[in-house]
Every structure is written in structure tokens, then in C-alpha cells.
Scaffold this active site. Structure first.
Site, PDB file in Angstrom:
ATOM      1  CG  ASP A 197      -1.673  -1.098   1.229  1.00  0.00           C
ATOM      2  OD1 ASP A 197      -2.171  -1.729   0.198  1.00  0.00           O
ATOM      3  OD2 ASP A 197      -2.273  -1.846   2.403  1.00  0.00           O
ATOM      4  CE  LYS A 206       2.631  -2.699  -4.331  1.00  0.00           C
ATOM      5  NZ  LYS A 206       2.165  -2.096  -2.830  1.00  0.00           N
ATOM      6  N   GLY A 221      -4.429  -4.555  -3.705  1.00  0.00           N
ATOM      7  CA  GLY A 221      -5.464  -3.420  -4.075  1.00  0.00           C
ATOM      8  C   GLY A 221      -4.538  -2.197  -4.391  1.00  0.00           C
ATOM      9  CG  HIS A 222      -1.944  -2.320  -7.215  1.00  0.00           C
ATOM     10  ND1 HIS A 222      -0.864  -2.792  -7.660  1.00  0.00           N
ATOM     11  CD2 HIS A 222      -1.638  -3.013  -5.638  1.00  0.00           C
ATOM     12  CE1 HIS A 222      -0.150  -3.581  -7.334  1.00  0.00           C
ATOM     13  NE2 HIS A 222      -0.455  -3.611  -6.171  1.00  0.00           N
ATOM     14  CD  GLN A 233       0.852  -8.937  -2.383  1.00  0.00           C
ATOM     15  OE1 GLN A 233       1.505  -9.662  -3.242  1.00  0.00           O
ATOM     16  NE2 GLN A 233      -0.597  -8.836  -2.619  1.00  0.00           N
TER      17      GLN A 233
HETATM   18  P1  GDP Z   1      -0.625   0.310  -3.514  1.00  0.00           P
HETATM   19  O1  GDP Z   1      -1.443  -1.020  -2.927  1.00  0.00           O
HETATM   20  O2  GDP Z   1       0.665   0.209  -3.181  1.00  0.00           O
HETATM   21  O3  GDP Z   1      -1.079   0.521  -5.028  1.00  0.00           O
HETATM   22  O4  GDP Z   1      -1.440   1.379  -2.732  1.00  0.00           O
HETATM   23  P2  GDP Z   1      -3.037   1.530  -2.344  1.00  0.00           P
HETATM   24  O5  GDP Z   1      -3.553   1.998  -3.619  1.00  0.00           O
HETATM   25  O6  GDP Z   1      -3.544   0.339  -1.579  1.00  0.00           O
HETATM   26  O7  GDP Z   1      -2.761   2.557  -1.210  1.00  0.00           O
HETATM   27  C1  GDP Z   1      -2.135   3.896  -1.369  1.00  0.00           C
HETATM   28  C2  GDP Z   1      -3.381   4.988  -1.255  1.00  0.00           C
HETATM   29  O8  GDP Z   1      -2.783   6.216  -1.111  1.00  0.00           O
HETATM   30  C3  GDP Z   1      -4.429   5.125  -2.568  1.00  0.00           C
HETATM   31  O9  GDP Z   1      -5.558   5.425  -2.047  1.00  0.00           O
HETATM   32  C4  GDP Z   1      -3.951   6.168  -3.395  1.00  0.00           C
HETATM   33  O10 GDP Z   1      -4.793   6.885  -4.256  1.00  0.00           O
HETATM   34  C5  GDP Z   1      -3.168   7.277  -2.365  1.00  0.00           C
HETATM   35  N1  GDP Z   1      -1.811   7.965  -2.752  1.00  0.00           N
HETATM   36  C6  GDP Z   1      -1.108   7.592  -3.640  1.00  0.00           C
HETATM   37  N2  GDP Z   1      -0.030   8.381  -3.673  1.00  0.00           N
HETATM   38  C7  GDP Z   1      -0.434   9.571  -2.832  1.00  0.00           C
HETATM   39  C8  GDP Z   1       0.039  10.569  -2.416  1.00  0.00           C
HETATM   40  O11 GDP Z   1       1.127  11.230  -2.785  1.00  0.00           O
HETATM   41  N3  GDP Z   1      -0.733  11.513  -1.477  1.00  0.00           N
HETATM   42  C9  GDP Z   1      -2.067  10.887  -1.173  1.00  0.00           C
HETATM   43  N4  GDP Z   1      -2.700  11.715  -0.353  1.00  0.00           N
HETATM   44  N5  GDP Z   1      -2.458   9.921  -1.532  1.00  0.00           N
HETATM   45  C10 GDP Z   1      -1.761   9.142  -2.293  1.00  0.00           C
HETATM   46  P1  IMO Z   2      -0.849  -4.217  -2.245  1.00  0.00           P
HETATM   47  O1  IMO Z   2      -0.437  -5.086  -3.391  1.00  0.00           O
HETATM   48  C1  IMO Z   2      -0.799  -4.837   2.083  1.00  0.00           C
HETATM   49  C2  IMO Z   2      -1.239  -8.636   3.926  1.00  0.00           C
HETATM   50  C3  IMO Z   2      -2.437  -9.118   4.452  1.00  0.00           C
HETATM   51  C4  IMO Z   2      -1.795 -10.150   5.586  1.00  0.00           C
HETATM   52  C5  IMO Z   2      -0.613 -10.879   4.837  1.00  0.00           C
HETATM   53  C6  IMO Z   2      -0.977 -12.111   4.152  1.00  0.00           C
HETATM   54  O2  IMO Z   2      -2.270  -3.634  -2.335  1.00  0.00           O
HETATM   55  O3  IMO Z   2       0.111  -3.472  -1.515  1.00  0.00           O
HETATM   56  P2  IMO Z   2      -2.490 -13.099   2.216  1.00  0.00           P
HETATM   57  O4  IMO Z   2      -3.900 -12.672   1.888  1.00  0.00           O
HETATM   58  O5  IMO Z   2      -1.530 -12.512   0.859  1.00  0.00           O
HETATM   59  O6  IMO Z   2      -2.139 -14.423   2.504  1.00  0.00           O
HETATM   60  O7  IMO Z   2      -2.272 -12.187   3.315  1.00  0.00           O
HETATM   61  O8  IMO Z   2      -0.403  -9.788   3.738  1.00  0.00           O
HETATM   62  N1  IMO Z   2      -1.336  -8.298   2.491  1.00  0.00           N
HETATM   63  C7  IMO Z   2      -1.382  -7.082   1.872  1.00  0.00           C
HETATM   64  N2  IMO Z   2      -1.008  -6.007   2.753  1.00  0.00           N
HETATM   65  N3  IMO Z   2      -1.046  -4.530   0.726  1.00  0.00           N
HETATM   66  C8  IMO Z   2      -1.434  -5.640   0.023  1.00  0.00           C
HETATM   67  O9  IMO Z   2      -1.023  -5.808  -1.470  1.00  0.00           O
HETATM   68  C9  IMO Z   2      -1.391  -7.060   0.747  1.00  0.00           C
HETATM   69  N4  IMO Z   2      -1.818  -8.294   0.227  1.00  0.00           N
HETATM   70  C10 IMO Z   2      -1.516  -9.017   1.403  1.00  0.00           C
HETATM   71  O10 IMO Z   2      -3.038  -8.115   5.020  1.00  0.00           O
HETATM   72  O11 IMO Z   2      -1.322  -9.642   6.475  1.00  0.00           O
HETATM   73 MG    MG Z   3      -2.982  -1.883  -1.764  1.00  0.00          MG
END
Ligand code: GDP
Ligand code: IMO
Ligand code: MG
Length: 441
Positions: free
Chosen positions: A13, A16, A40-41, A223
Site C-alpha cells: 500500500d 504502487k 489492491g492498487h 504487496q
Molecule cells: P498500492 O497497493 O501500493 O498500490 O497502494 P494503495 O492503492 O493500496 O494505497 C495507496 C493509497 O494512497 C491510495 O488510496 C492512493 O490513491 C493514495 N495515494 C497514492 N499516492 C498518494 C499521495 O502522494 N498522496 C495522497 N494523499 N494519497 C496518495
Molecule cells: P498491495 O499490492 C497490504 C497482507 C495481508 C496479511 C498478509 C497475508 O495492495 O500492496 P494474504 O492474503 O496475502 O495471504 O495475506 O499480507 N497483504 C497486504 N497488505 N497490501 C497488500 O497488497 C497486501 N496483500 C496482502 O493483510 O497481513
Molecule cells: Mg494496496
């Protein structure tokens, strides 16, 4: 050759999805190499918010080939649902390719994931419940169903004849009797195969051909490094190789085909699920980061645990991934704080450790060693885009000092600075790189 990997440096999170979508403006191909629908991207474009789980983050840009590599575990129900949703917003699926060697997440994998978590009780990993661990376990145990099996009914039936009784017994042992019938599974898989057939191919050949032709290819990690099966906080990890090394096996390319490796680093740290988190804040500041940063899981909606930036783990990620640059996200969320803490080491049993320990017991005794850096003003609406327009030099001096500190402590240059969710809230420093074209990396 022009290839680039985008890797998470923390516990996932990091942003990416946003960074991959941003860099995809110059790419010909985006490739996922591990993980599954646990990812979850999030990508925000104006009013639209996309939470991608299996589709690579190049899917929202026209003309890009998006590849689900052999190292990904594919939940076909989740994939088709996601394809339909993204298509309904006007994005084409024509460029989607799915590896014929990718393993399929079966309905019994999801059931086993839930049952195993319940069995672990308070010691649970806190998985996403998407069947990831059981699917990768079956892959390694050679009990997996692969995408190519969906296209050959006889082979599929023969495989399931052998696997089905085993899974039935495993589930019964864990007290689950909701196993679908074998025929139900076969029919479901064959139907998926028919609908997806035109997308299925040998993606290793496809990607290697693209690399040879000089196409711009991106590898998108899911991840993060601390969730890596070997190098993360085991057993509180996911079941795949999230690091750069996973690209070679998860795509079917040689290491010399990976040119540049960007680590995505959130300006603070978050974690979803259980497991150690040395810089975690359970106070008001942690709450503030969660609320202001919108730190809720994109896959499960769970609140993310929040804490200060931990450079011990970022340096761990630099070494394991061979990072050539950093993309720092969410600097806007830290705005408005008087002082910002950054962890530079752990004090364990009276000694300061600079490397991340393997033992969870040692980790439990680790006290973060912090330096305090001065904060910067609150970012009001539109500030991110206006700084992005005026460039890096216009940033508040304390933001630049923060970034300098990160770069000096990790030995890695900052290539991208993200100040908000939108594409235009991004400062691109790649053009400062001597002797390199600005168009990709
Ligand atoms: P990922 O799993 O690495 O793709 O990240 P996620 O999408 O799960 O979580 C990142 C969250 O931060 C998302 O809701 C993005 O829209 C948000 N985000 C990404 N870059 C920025 C930033 O520079 N500032 C803010 N406020 N939000 C951001
Ligand atoms: P992105 O790509 C954050 C965490 C789960 C749990 C552990 C194992 O959005 O960064 P799993 O279901 O993979 O067997 O769970 O890994 N986890 C993540 N945490 N971002 C993710 O993906 C994750 N994918 C799995 O919360 O702790
Ligand atoms: Mg994510």
C-alpha cells in the site's frame, strides 16, 4: 533495452498503483509477476477511483499490453468481475494477456484460507481471505490447476480427479463442509476458459520478444518487501516473492533484462493484518495519519496500522531489490506537523542494529531509534498540483530536507515525488538524470 520495475519497499500500500499508472504514460507493456487478488492498487483519475486487484495498472492507459504473468495466482471469478467493471468505464481489455502457466485460485483455496486462519486463532496472519496461501502451497506441492488446463477438458478432469479428494479431506479436517462438487468446479473452469481463451498465451515469449525489440516494459510489484515470503516478517507475510528476484521466475525472463528498479516508499509506514511493526503509533498521531491518509485496505476495507517512517526496513528493501531510485508518496499527508520522526536503527538488548532481524523475539524487544526532522505546512487542496507544475525546487525547504535525509540514509536517489492521489500531483525528477532519455527512466 528499456525495462523498469516498480517495487513496494514497506508492508504494501505504498502507492504502487499510482506510480505504475503514472510511469505507464511512457510504457508499451505492464506486467504483474506475483500475488493475486490480495493486491489492491488504487488509481484516481478525476472523479473516477479504480481499485485494481488482478489487472495490471497500465490498463487505464490506451494502447498498452497488460500482462498477468505465470507467477500470479489468478482467481478467475475476481478477474472477470474486475474486467467487466473496468470495461464498463470505457477501458479496453483487448491488450490483456494471461499466462497459460499461471496457477488458478480455486474455490477450495478461499475456503481453506478462511479455515486455516480460524484454526490459527489469535495467532492468525490476518490474510485477505483471497485463497493466496493455499493456492501457492498447492502450486509448490504440485497440486495446482493452471490456466492452460482450462482449455483441455480431459487433462482438467484427470487432474481434479487426483486433487479433489485430497482437498475434501483437508477441508473436512478443518470443519468445513461447503466444498462445491467436482462437476461444478469443472464446468465453472471450462466456462472461464472459453471466455478468456483469446487472452491466454505464453507470456514469457511475449515479454522477452518485447524486451528484445526495445519496447518499454514495466514490471509491477504487488504487496511489499516486508511481506515477501523469504525476506519479510515471516510468518506474517504473503506467500510469494514480492522482491525484484520474483520478476525472473514470475515472468520468465533473465535478470539481465531488468534495467531500473524503483522502490515505492510512503513517507510514513502502514501495515494491514498482524505481525511486528516497530514504529507503529497507537496514539493520536497514528490516528491522524490513518484518517488524513485514508489508510483503509483497498481489498478488505480494514483500517491500516500507521507509524513513522522506518529507514531500517527501507534500507532492507534497497539491498534486497537493488533499487536504483525511490518514488516517495504521501508527503502531503505529513503536512501540518511540527516535527516528524524517522527511525534510523533499532536498539535491541543495549545495541543499535541497522539491519532488520530475522527473529520475531528480537524484533519484539527492538526500540526504534529516532531522529526528529522539522515539519512543513498543511497542504491545502490544489497545492500538490501547483508544486508539481512549478517543480521540485519550489517545494518547501523542509520537504526537500526530508527527502535529502531519506536519500542520504538509503544511498538511493529520489526519482519521483508524489503529493496527492492524482496524476498531476506528481513531481518527476527523472529528467535530472545525466545522459538518460527523459521518456522512460
Ligand atoms: P498500492 O497497493 O501500493 O498500490 O497502494 P494503495 O492503492 O493500496 O494505497 C495507496 C493509497 O494512497 C491510495 O488510496 C492512493 O490513491 C493514495 N495515494 C497514492 N499516492 C498518494 C499521495 O502522494 N498522496 C495522497 N494523499 N494519497 C496518495
Ligand atoms: P498491495 O499490492 C497490504 C497482507 C495481508 C496479511 C498478509 C497475508 O495492495 O500492496 P494474504 O492474503 O496475502 O495471504 O495475506 O499480507 N497483504 C497486504 N497488505 N497490501 C497488500 O497488497 C497486501 N496483500 C496482502 O493483510 O497481513
Ligand atoms: Mg494496496
Amino acid at each position: 533495452m528499456s525495462t523498469l520495475a516498480v517495487i513496494g519497499t514497506q508492508w504494501g500500500d505504498e502507492g504502487k498503483g499510482k506510480i505504475t499508472d503514472y510511469l505507464a504514460q511512457d510504457a508499451d507493456m505492464v506486467v504483474r509477476y506475483q500475488g493475486g487478488a490480495n493486491a489492491g492498487h488504487t488509481i484516481e483519475i478525476g472523479e473516477e477511483v479504480f481499485a485494481l486487484h488482478l489487472l495490471p495498472s497500465g490498463i487505464l492507459r490506451p494502447g498498452i499490453i497488460n500482462v498477468i504473468g505465470n507467477g500470479v495466482v489468478v482467481d478467475l471469478d475476481a478477474l472477470e468481475e474486475e474486467m467487466a467493471k473496468v470495461k464498463a468505464s470505457g477501458h479496453s481489455m483487448d491488450g490483456l494477456r494471461i499466462s497459460d502457466r499461471a496457477n488458478v485460485v480455486m474455490r477450495y483455496h478461499r475456503l481453506l484460507d478462511g479455515a486455516e486462519e480460524r484454526h490459527r486463532g489469535t495467532k492468525g496472519v490476518g490474510t485477505t481471505g483471497r485463497g493466496i496461501g493455499p493456492c501457492y502451497s498447492d502450486k509448490v506441492a504440485r497440486h495446482g490447476i493452471r490456466v492452460c488446463d482450462l482449455l483441455e477438458e480431459d487433462a482438467l478432469r484427470e487432474k481434479l480427479d487426483a486433487i479433489f479428494p485430497l482437498k475434501e479431506r483437508q477441508l473436512a479436517l478443518l470443519g468445513v463442509d461447503a466444498m462445491p462438487s467436482k462437476e461444478e468446479l469443472v464446468q465453472g473452469l471450462l466456462a472461464h476458459g472459453k471466455r478468456l481463451e483469446t487472452h491466454v498465451c505464453d507470456t514469457s515469449v511475449l515479454v522477452n520478444d518485447a524486451v528484445k525489440k526495445g519496447k518499454k516494459v514495466m514490471f509491477e510489484g504487488a504487496q511489499g518487501t516486508m511481506l515477501d515470503i523469504d525476506h519479510g516478517t515471516y510468518p506474517f507475510v504473503t506467500s510469494s516473492s514480492c522482491i525484484t528476484g520474483g520478476i525472473c521466475t514470475g515472468v520468465g525472463i533473465g535478470p539481465s533484462s531488468i534495467n531500473e528498479i524503483v522502490g515505492v516508499m510512503k513517507a510514513y509506514t502502514t501495515r494491514v493484518g498482524s505481525g511486528p511493526f516497530p514504529t507503529e503509533l497507537t496514539d493520536e498521531t497514528g490516528n491522524m495519519l490513518m484518517t488524513k491518509g485514508g489508510e483503509f485496505g483497498a481489498t478488505t476495507g480494514r483500517p491500516r496500522r500507521c507509524g513513522w517512517l522506518d529507514l531500517v526496513i527501507v534500507r532492507h528493501a534497497v539491498r534486497l531489490n537493488g533499487l536504483s531510485g525511490l518514488a516517495v508518496t504521501k508527503l502531503d499527508v505529513l503536512g501540518g506537523m511540527d516535527k516528524i520522526k524517522v527511525c534510523t536503527g533499532y536498539e535491541i538488548d543495549g545495541r543499535v542494529e541497522e539491519n532488520f532481524p530475522a527473529s520475531l523475539n528480537r524484533l519484539q524487544r527492538a526500540k526504534p531509534v529516532y531522529v526528529e526532522l522539522p515539519g512543513w505546512d498543511e497542504f491545502t487542496a490544489g497545492t500538490g498540483a501547483s508544486y508539481a507544475a512549478t517543480g521540485y525546487d519550489s517545494l518547501p525547504s523542509n520537504v526537500k530536507s526530508y527527502l535529502d535525509f531519506v536519500s542520504r540514509s538509503t544511498g538511493v536517489p529520489i526519482r519521483i515525488v508524489s503529493l496527492g492521489k492524482e496524476r498531476n500531483e506528481t513531481i518527476d525528477l527523472r529528467c535530472r538524470r545525466k545522459g538518460k532519455s527523459h521518456s522512460f527512466y
